[in-house]
Write a protein that holds these residues in place. Structure first.
Motif, PDB file in Angstrom:
ATOM      1  N   ALA A 127       3.108 -13.428   5.927  1.00 59.82           N
ATOM      2  CA  ALA A 127       3.329 -11.998   5.771  1.00 59.82           C
ATOM      3  C   ALA A 127       3.772 -11.689   4.348  1.00 59.82           C
ATOM      4  CB  ALA A 127       4.378 -11.519   6.757  1.00 59.82           C
ATOM      5  N   GLY A 128       3.110 -10.702   3.726  1.00 53.95           N
ATOM      6  CA  GLY A 128       3.538 -10.203   2.440  1.00 53.95           C
ATOM      7  C   GLY A 128       4.534  -9.068   2.597  1.00 53.95           C
ATOM      8  N   ASP A 129       4.950  -8.473   1.486  1.00 49.47           N
ATOM      9  CA  ASP A 129       5.956  -7.409   1.547  1.00 49.47           C
ATOM     10  C   ASP A 129       5.450  -6.169   2.277  1.00 49.47           C
ATOM     11  OD1 ASP A 129       7.742  -8.980   0.212  1.00 49.47           O
ATOM     12  OD2 ASP A 129       7.340  -8.130  -1.762  1.00 49.47           O
ATOM     13  N   ARG A 130       4.137  -5.981   2.369  1.00 48.62           N
ATOM     14  CA  ARG A 130       3.568  -4.806   3.037  1.00 48.62           C
ATOM     15  C   ARG A 130       3.263  -5.052   4.512  1.00 48.62           C
ATOM     16  NH1 ARG A 130      -0.593  -2.103  -1.378  1.00 48.62           N
ATOM     17  NH2 ARG A 130       0.927  -1.930  -3.077  1.00 48.62           N
TER      18      ARG A 130
ATOM     19  N   LEU B  42     -13.229 -20.529   6.616  1.00 42.84           N
ATOM     20  CA  LEU B  42     -12.447 -19.439   6.031  1.00 42.84           C
ATOM     21  C   LEU B  42     -12.875 -18.048   6.506  1.00 42.84           C
ATOM     22  CD1 LEU B  42     -11.906 -20.702   2.368  1.00 42.84           C
ATOM     23  CD2 LEU B  42     -10.337 -20.786   4.298  1.00 42.84           C
ATOM     24  N   PRO B  43     -14.169 -17.730   6.584  1.00 41.86           N
ATOM     25  CA  PRO B  43     -14.526 -16.365   7.015  1.00 41.86           C
ATOM     26  C   PRO B  43     -13.963 -16.014   8.392  1.00 41.86           C
ATOM     27  CG  PRO B  43     -16.427 -17.463   6.053  1.00 41.86           C
ATOM     28  CD  PRO B  43     -15.363 -18.498   6.201  1.00 41.86           C
ATOM     29  N   GLY B  44     -14.060 -16.924   9.368  1.00 42.38           N
ATOM     30  CA  GLY B  44     -13.549 -16.636  10.703  1.00 42.38           C
ATOM     31  C   GLY B  44     -12.032 -16.582  10.757  1.00 42.38           C
ATOM     32  N   ALA B  45     -11.363 -17.474  10.015  1.00 41.22           N
ATOM     33  CA  ALA B  45      -9.898 -17.526  10.067  1.00 41.22           C
ATOM     34  C   ALA B  45      -9.254 -16.396   9.291  1.00 41.22           C
ATOM     35  CB  ALA B  45      -9.412 -18.873   9.540  1.00 41.22           C
ATOM     36  N   ALA B  46      -9.858 -16.025   8.161  1.00 44.13           N
ATOM     37  CA  ALA B  46      -9.234 -15.033   7.290  1.00 44.13           C
ATOM     38  C   ALA B  46      -9.624 -13.610   7.644  1.00 44.13           C
ATOM     39  CB  ALA B  46      -9.605 -15.326   5.836  1.00 44.13           C
ATOM     40  N   GLY B  47     -10.805 -13.420   8.246  1.00 41.02           N
ATOM     41  CA  GLY B  47     -11.286 -12.055   8.445  1.00 41.02           C
ATOM     42  C   GLY B  47     -11.458 -11.384   7.099  1.00 41.02           C
ATOM     43  N   ASP B  48     -10.797 -10.254   6.922  1.00 44.04           N
ATOM     44  CA  ASP B  48     -10.855  -9.580   5.621  1.00 44.04           C
ATOM     45  C   ASP B  48      -9.555  -9.738   4.840  1.00 44.04           C
ATOM     46  OD1 ASP B  48      -9.241  -8.074   7.223  1.00 44.04           O
ATOM     47  OD2 ASP B  48     -10.223  -6.153   6.834  1.00 44.04           O
ATOM     48  N   LYS B  49      -8.727 -10.689   5.247  1.00 44.96           N
ATOM     49  CA  LYS B  49      -7.432 -10.891   4.588  1.00 44.96           C
ATOM     50  C   LYS B  49      -7.609 -11.637   3.261  1.00 44.96           C
ATOM     51  CE  LYS B  49      -4.919 -11.555   8.978  1.00 44.96           C
ATOM     52  NZ  LYS B  49      -6.081 -11.818   9.835  1.00 44.96           N
ATOM     53  N   PRO B  50      -6.656 -11.472   2.340  1.00 42.66           N
ATOM     54  CA  PRO B  50      -6.639 -12.329   1.146  1.00 42.66           C
ATOM     55  C   PRO B  50      -6.401 -13.784   1.543  1.00 42.66           C
ATOM     56  CG  PRO B  50      -5.197 -10.423   0.869  1.00 42.66           C
ATOM     57  CD  PRO B  50      -5.598 -10.452   2.307  1.00 42.66           C
TER      58      PRO B  50
ATOM     59  N   ASP C 194       4.248 -11.313  -7.710  1.00 45.65           N
ATOM     60  CA  ASP C 194       3.221 -10.266  -7.846  1.00 45.65           C
ATOM     61  C   ASP C 194       2.294 -10.245  -6.645  1.00 45.65           C
ATOM     62  OD1 ASP C 194       4.003  -9.127 -10.199  1.00 45.65           O
ATOM     63  OD2 ASP C 194       2.648 -10.301 -11.467  1.00 45.65           O
ATOM     64  N   PHE C 195       1.880 -11.427  -6.199  1.00 45.39           N
ATOM     65  CA  PHE C 195       0.982 -11.492  -5.057  1.00 45.39           C
ATOM     66  C   PHE C 195       1.686 -11.007  -3.800  1.00 45.39           C
ATOM     67  CE2 PHE C 195      -0.575 -14.129  -1.448  1.00 45.39           C
ATOM     68  CZ  PHE C 195      -1.840 -13.555  -1.330  1.00 45.39           C
ATOM     69  N   GLN C 196       2.911 -11.452  -3.586  1.00 43.98           N
ATOM     70  CA  GLN C 196       3.625 -11.175  -2.344  1.00 43.98           C
ATOM     71  C   GLN C 196       3.896  -9.683  -2.167  1.00 43.98           C
ATOM     72  OE1 GLN C 196       4.014 -13.696  -0.393  1.00 43.98           O
ATOM     73  NE2 GLN C 196       5.273 -12.880   1.265  1.00 43.98           N
ATOM     74  N   LYS C 197       4.186  -8.989  -3.233  1.00 49.34           N
ATOM     75  CA  LYS C 197       4.556  -7.575  -3.097  1.00 49.34           C
ATOM     76  C   LYS C 197       3.355  -6.660  -2.888  1.00 49.34           C
ATOM     77  CE  LYS C 197       4.606  -6.156  -7.980  1.00 49.34           C
ATOM     78  NZ  LYS C 197       5.453  -5.726  -9.103  1.00 49.34           N
ATOM     79  N   ASN C 198       2.140  -7.184  -3.105  1.00 49.42           N
ATOM     80  CA  ASN C 198       0.948  -6.337  -3.022  1.00 49.42           C
ATOM     81  C   ASN C 198       0.085  -6.606  -1.798  1.00 49.42           C
ATOM     82  OD1 ASN C 198       1.229  -4.808  -5.482  1.00 49.42           O
ATOM     83  ND2 ASN C 198       0.776  -6.711  -6.589  1.00 49.42           N
ATOM     84  N   VAL C 199       0.525  -7.503  -0.896  1.00 48.05           N
ATOM     85  CA  VAL C 199      -0.297  -7.830   0.268  1.00 48.05           C
ATOM     86  C   VAL C 199       0.486  -7.629   1.560  1.00 48.05           C
ATOM     87  CG1 VAL C 199      -1.746  -9.486  -0.962  1.00 48.05           C
ATOM     88  CG2 VAL C 199       0.346 -10.286   0.166  1.00 48.05           C
ATOM     89  N   ALA C 200      -0.289  -7.467   2.642  1.00 51.99           N
ATOM     90  CA  ALA C 200       0.305  -7.466   3.987  1.00 51.99           C
ATOM     91  C   ALA C 200       0.170  -8.882   4.551  1.00 51.99           C
ATOM     92  CB  ALA C 200      -0.393  -6.424   4.849  1.00 51.99           C
TER      93      ALA C 200
END
Length: 590
Positions: A555-558, A427-435, A497-503
């Motif tokens: 991809a989220g809404d942002r 997870l750390p390598g695949a996600a980077g700093d993403k949720p 809620d999750f989708q609208k607050n993330v890129a």
């Protein structure tokens, strides 16, 4: 100078026989010590298996509810359907954690002890009818099936499994006219307490009443002489033991309302067959064959001696000849009926679930394994007990089956654990700093529990109940997590809620999971990452995922990615909640 090895079969045979005779004599004269040694081996085996097994979703639900720290808080959580079980298991886990600390073994200790109570009760029950070695073989037989896997799982199953056998044992002792009156009163209290405590751990423990009630009915009409005589003590005790059902009426109804409409385990007659194949497992066919052989030998023993002498194969004729001199049933008829009803547990479970509840699973009826263990041990002794070393052979065979299964299960847990940590470490390598959106409920709580804080803090469990029900067909674990969303160290939110607050964010789930399909249906871009994990290793008896795990980027809404694709269809919170209208095929694009 050389050595010459001389093979001396008679001497070796004599030594083996002396060893077997010594063991048999020790077993018959020191059964308590023998069972103590056996118990030490049991605790050693379950400790090793527990150490090798990752805590899975159901166990972590138990842990978080127990960690609320008081009976009142636990009751409130159950009243909100955080777990469709009564509170005794959670209270026992709470006590164990306070005594021994926050360790996996302490979390599983109540189940380990509950299962051991069942083994002890089974051993005592069998010893009342057959020699010690055969009784211990029967105990090993009871452990050579899938029910044993619940002995180190922090849920109610191992506990009510043991209490069911304890209740049958106490009943068989309290009706024994050769037992002293004070002891009969004491074990009657034990029967009542075992039945009541069983209901306080799992509502399906009500099935434990059937073997006793069935046996008591036979005893009433068959053993009372010319006129039936009701043993008021037994029926009063059964009525008193059932009173927890009145206390838990509200919890039962709340659980049915919450879980039954879209449960994974809706009642079906197929589950009766599954219960025998998945729980009784490897001992099913051998025990059925033994019982059939007893029936055949009994029929042949009714033939005339001349006719038996002409039977072939000769060993079958010898068994029939030996059976002529047997003194009838090894179990009294009322106890035989109780054992039969234990063997019919899946049918009884189907009947109860069909009348009320609408949910059934093989794990709800695991005391069926006691019925097969008793029948197998009794049938084996009935057929071969006249042979000098048959008991030792039976003990050795049962031990071999048990140990073989233990090694197989232990290896599967080892593979599952390796795969789980491979997923976690990726997870750390695949996600980077993403949720990180964990879309599978079986994986969500284990990852949040074992992940380092830096990773766990970025994990989210999004829900869209109509989509989950449409794409996967059931939502039981999501209902669990949503009802207890304030208990866990994991963010559990509506997908909108999750989708609208993330890129951009990472999705961990299996191929064909509901979240990716839901995002595609709403025209959000999703791509699969080329990361592979060992196939099938994450599944098993207590799976950590509904399929093989995979990683996706969504991809989220942002997210700027949305500008490169067709305009997404936004999610709305009310449409994600449990009470939202169901999706129809016409509502989906793919």
């Amino acid at each position: 100078m050389g050595f010459t090895v001389v093979f001396d079969p008679p001497r070796q045979s004599s030594a083996v026989r002396r060893a077997l005779d010594t063991f048999a004599e020790f077993a018959n004269h020191r059964p308590a010590i023998l069972f103590a040694i056996f118990s030490a081996a049991y605790f050693l085996v379950v400790s090793a298996l527990s150490h090798n097994k990752v805590l899975w979703l159901d166990e972590l639900i138990t842990l978080h509810i127990a960690q609320l720290g008081s009976a009142k808080a636990i009751w409130n959580a159950l009243a909100h359907a955080a777990d469709p079980n009564p509170p005794l298991t959670h209270l026992a886990v709470l006590a164990s954690l306070r005594l021994f600390g926050d360790y996996e073994f302490a979390l599983r200790l109540p189940a380990i002890l509950g299962y051991w109570i069942g083994l002890l009760s089974l051993f005592i029950f069998l010893r009342r009818h057959i020699p010690t070695v055969w009784a211990l073989a029967g105990v090993l037989l009871s452990m050579s099936n899938a029910a044993f896997d619940y002995s180190y799982e922090s849920r109610s199953y191992g506990i009510f499994y043991g209490l069911a056998m304890l209740a049958v044992l106490c009943w068989s002792v309290t009706i024994d006219p050769y037992i002293s009156q004070p002891r009969r009163r004491f074990v009657l209290l034990g029967m009542t307490a075992a039945l009541a405590a069983g209901i306080c751990t799992n509502y399906f423990a009500v099935l434990a009443f059937f073997p006793i009630a069935g046996g008591e009915l036979v005893r009433t009409f068959r053993l009372s002489g010319s006129r039936p005589r009701i043993d008021v003590r037994i029926w009063t005790a059964l009525a008193v033991a059932a009173t927890p059902l009145l206390v838990f009426r509200g919890l039962i109804q709340r659980s049915i309302e919450q879980f039954a409409p879209h449960a994974w385990n809706k009642v079906s007659f197929d589950q009766v067959a599954d219960s025998y194949l998945e729980m009784v497992e490897v001992i099913l066919i051998p025990v059925v064959v033994l019982i059939a052989l007893v029936a055949l030998v009994w029929m042949l023993s009714r033939m005339c001696s001349h006719c038996r002498g002409r039977l072939r194969p000769r060993w079958l004729a010898n068994l029939a000849d030996e059976h002529v001199y047997c003194s009838g049933l090894l179990l009294p008829l009322h106890e035989a009926v109780a054992v039969l009803l234990l063997m019919l547990y899946p049918f009884l479970g189907y009947l109860v679930a069909s009348i009320h509840g609408g949910m059934l699973s093989p794990r709800f009826v695991i005391p069926v394994c006691f019925g097969f263990a008793i029948s197998g041990a009794i049938a084996g002794y009935h057929l071969f007990g006249h042979l000098r070393y048959a008991g030792m052979i039976a003990f050795g065979l049962c031990a071999a089956v048990f140990l073989g299964r233990v090694f197989f299960v232990g290896w599967s847990y080892h593979e599952q654990k390796q795969c789980f940590y491979q997923v976690l470490n990726s997870l750390p390598g695949a996600a980077g700093d993403k949720p990180i959106a964990v879309a599978d409920p079986l994986m969500a709580l284990p990852l949040a529990h074992y992940a380092p804080p830096a990773i766990a803090s970025r994990m989210v469990f999004p829900v869209d109940f109509p989509a989950i029900r449409f794409f996967r067909g059931e939502d039981s674990p999501e209902e669990n997590l949503w009802a207890g969303r304030n208990l866990y160290h994991l963010s559990i939110v509506p997908l909108a809620d999750f989708q609208k607050n993330v890129a951009d964010y990472l999705i961990l789930a299996s191929d064909g999971n509901w979240l990716v399909r839901d995002l595609w249906n709403h025209r959000y871009p999703v791509r699969r990452l080329p990361v592979a994990f060992p196939a099938k290793a994450i599944g098993g008896f207590t799976p950590l995922d509904h399929g093989d795990p995979a990683l996706f980027v969504a991809a989220g809404d942002r997210s700027s990615q949305n500008r490169l694709h067709s305009l997404p269809i936004p999610f709305h919170v009310p449409a994600n909640l449990p009470g939202a209208p169901a999706l129809k095929p016409s509502d989906t694009l793919r």
